[in-house]
Motif scaffolding. Structure first.
Motif, mmCIF file in Angstrom:
data_model
loop_
_atom_site.group_PDB
_atom_site.id
_atom_site.type_symbol
_atom_site.label_atom_id
_atom_site.label_comp_id
_atom_site.label_asym_id
_atom_site.label_seq_id
_atom_site.Cartn_x
_atom_site.Cartn_y
_atom_site.Cartn_z
ATOM 1 N N UNK A 1 0.781 -1.229 0.000
ATOM 2 C CA UNK A 1 0.000 0.000 0.000
ATOM 3 C C UNK A 1 0.812 1.277 0.000
ATOM 4 N N UNK A 2 2.125 1.158 0.230
ATOM 5 C CA UNK A 2 2.953 2.366 0.257
ATOM 6 C C UNK A 2 2.947 3.051 -1.107
ATOM 7 N N UNK A 3 2.780 2.251 -2.161
ATOM 8 C CA UNK A 3 2.771 2.809 -3.518
ATOM 9 C C UNK A 3 1.664 3.854 -3.688
ATOM 10 N N UNK A 4 0.537 3.657 -2.976
ATOM 11 C CA UNK A 4 -0.567 4.612 -3.093
ATOM 12 C C UNK A 4 -0.159 5.988 -2.589
ATOM 13 N N UNK A 5 0.710 6.003 -1.586
ATOM 14 C CA UNK A 5 1.193 7.283 -1.056
ATOM 15 C C UNK A 5 2.081 7.975 -2.080
ATOM 16 N N UNK A 6 2.855 7.157 -2.821
ATOM 17 C CA UNK A 6 3.780 7.707 -3.821
ATOM 18 C C UNK A 6 3.134 7.837 -5.201
ATOM 19 N N UNK A 7 1.841 7.509 -5.278
ATOM 20 C CA UNK A 7 1.153 7.531 -6.573
ATOM 21 C C UNK A 7 1.261 8.867 -7.297
ATOM 22 N N UNK A 8 1.144 10.027 -6.616
ATOM 23 C CA UNK A 8 1.263 11.306 -7.337
ATOM 24 C C UNK A 8 2.596 11.461 -8.064
ATOM 25 N N UNK A 9 3.635 10.805 -7.557
ATOM 26 C CA UNK A 9 4.937 10.888 -8.221
ATOM 27 C C UNK A 9 4.994 9.968 -9.437
ATOM 28 N N UNK A 10 4.405 8.758 -9.291
ATOM 29 C CA UNK A 10 4.467 7.781 -10.383
ATOM 30 C C UNK A 10 3.393 8.002 -11.437
ATOM 31 N N UNK A 11 2.304 8.689 -11.080
ATOM 32 C CA UNK A 11 1.186 8.848 -12.004
ATOM 33 C C UNK A 11 1.580 9.522 -13.318
ATOM 34 N N UNK A 12 2.366 10.607 -13.307
ATOM 35 C CA UNK A 12 2.756 11.214 -14.593
ATOM 36 C C UNK A 12 3.521 10.244 -15.492
ATOM 37 N N UNK A 13 4.379 9.411 -14.885
ATOM 38 C CA UNK A 13 5.123 8.434 -15.674
ATOM 39 C C UNK A 13 4.188 7.378 -16.259
ATOM 40 N N UNK A 14 3.191 6.970 -15.465
ATOM 41 C CA UNK A 14 2.232 5.982 -15.948
ATOM 42 C C UNK A 14 1.398 6.558 -17.089
ATOM 43 N N UNK A 15 0.954 7.801 -16.933
ATOM 44 C CA UNK A 15 0.175 8.458 -17.988
ATOM 45 C C UNK A 15 1.007 8.602 -19.262
ATOM 46 N N UNK A 16 2.279 8.957 -19.096
ATOM 47 C CA UNK A 16 3.172 9.091 -20.252
ATOM 48 C C UNK A 16 3.364 7.747 -20.949
ATOM 49 N N UNK A 17 3.509 6.681 -20.162
ATOM 50 C CA UNK A 17 3.688 5.343 -20.736
ATOM 51 C C UNK A 17 2.445 4.914 -21.502
ATOM 52 N N UNK A 18 1.266 5.151 -20.916
ATOM 53 C CA UNK A 18 0.015 4.802 -21.592
ATOM 54 C C UNK A 18 -0.155 5.638 -22.859
ATOM 55 N N UNK A 19 0.155 6.932 -22.771
ATOM 56 C CA UNK A 19 0.053 7.793 -23.946
ATOM 57 C C UNK A 19 0.975 7.356 -25.068
#
Length: 237
Positions: free
Chosen positions: A128-146
């Motif tokens: 669950x720690x990843x959820x806390x860091x999600x704002x940091x990883x979210x842009x990278x995930x969005x970029x990967x999906x894009x």
């Protein structure tokens, strides 16, 4: 068949994308390679350069072949229009649009599965720690999906140009208005809508591909229903 060899080759090669990727990864794990001998041979080169060459060369050759076939198909569509081959353009459009339905369905399912596995794996792996860091990883995930969506979209471009030639023939034969021609041209470059538009142009405007359109309509509906069901299930997790 010879006239449409480029289109058929392009569709088959893309459709085999996932199977070939699985085969390649399997071969990397089972080939009886002496990695110690490979390491000794690689001492003459920087290790990162050697392994990049060995691992990425087949991938590079595959996508370079796809790129060359795509460009050749675009050129072939313009040549067909120049020679007045309306039927050839319609058939080429249908080969691309209908032939790639399986590729796009499989590609969507596999990529969604990978992204879902990665995100859930990170959440479970970090408890669950990843959820806390999600704002940091979210842009990278969005970029990967894009990036994934964009590179997948590129696959429809050769077929879209065949569609453009069909639209030009349709307008030249006064079977459609200028405004409708522009609208059809836009639809040729949009996921999902391009297949339906190609179906409309072929069957309604040129009276071709009726049987294949029925088959694709069934597969298309089944695939789209499956994708919607998958999205609902994922959203419910």
């Amino acid at each position: 068949m010879k006239k449409h060899a480029l289109s058929i080759s392009y569709v088959i090669l893309l459709t085999l994308c996932m199977p070939l990727a699985c085969l390649y990864m399997w071969l990397l794990t089972v080939l009886p390679v002496s990695w110690e001998a490979v390491n000794e041979w690689a001492d003459t080169l920087p290790k990162w350069l050697f392994y990049m060459f060995v691992l990425l060369l087949p991938v590079g050759v595959y996508w370079l072949t796809v790129l060359v076939l795509g460009i050749l198909n675009i050129a072939r569509s313009f040549n067909a229009y120049k020679s007045g081959d309306a039927v050839g353009c319609v058939n080429g459009m249908l080969i691309h649009k209908y032939g790639l339905v399986v590729f796009f369905v499989v590609n969507f399912i596999v990529l969604v599965g990978i992204y879902l596995l990665v995100t859930l794996g990170l959440v479970m792996g970090t408890r669950g720690i990843f959820l806390v860091l999600a704002p940091f990883f979210l842009p990278w995930l969005v970029a990967a999906v894009g990036f994934t969506v964009f590179t997948t979209w590129l696959a429809i471009i050769p077929g879209a140009f065949y569609g453009i030639q069909v639209i030009r023939f349709t307008y030249r034969e006064k079977k459609t208005s200028a405004g409708a021609a522009v609208w059809h041209g836009v639809l040729q470059f949009i996921f999902l809508a391009d297949v339906l538009d190609a179906m409309y142009l072929a069957v309604k405007k040129w009276g071709r591909g009726k049987k294949s359109s029925i088959v694709i309509a069934v597969l298309y509906t089944a695939g789209l229903s499956g994708i919607i069901w998958m999205i609902i299930k994922i959203a419910a997790l």
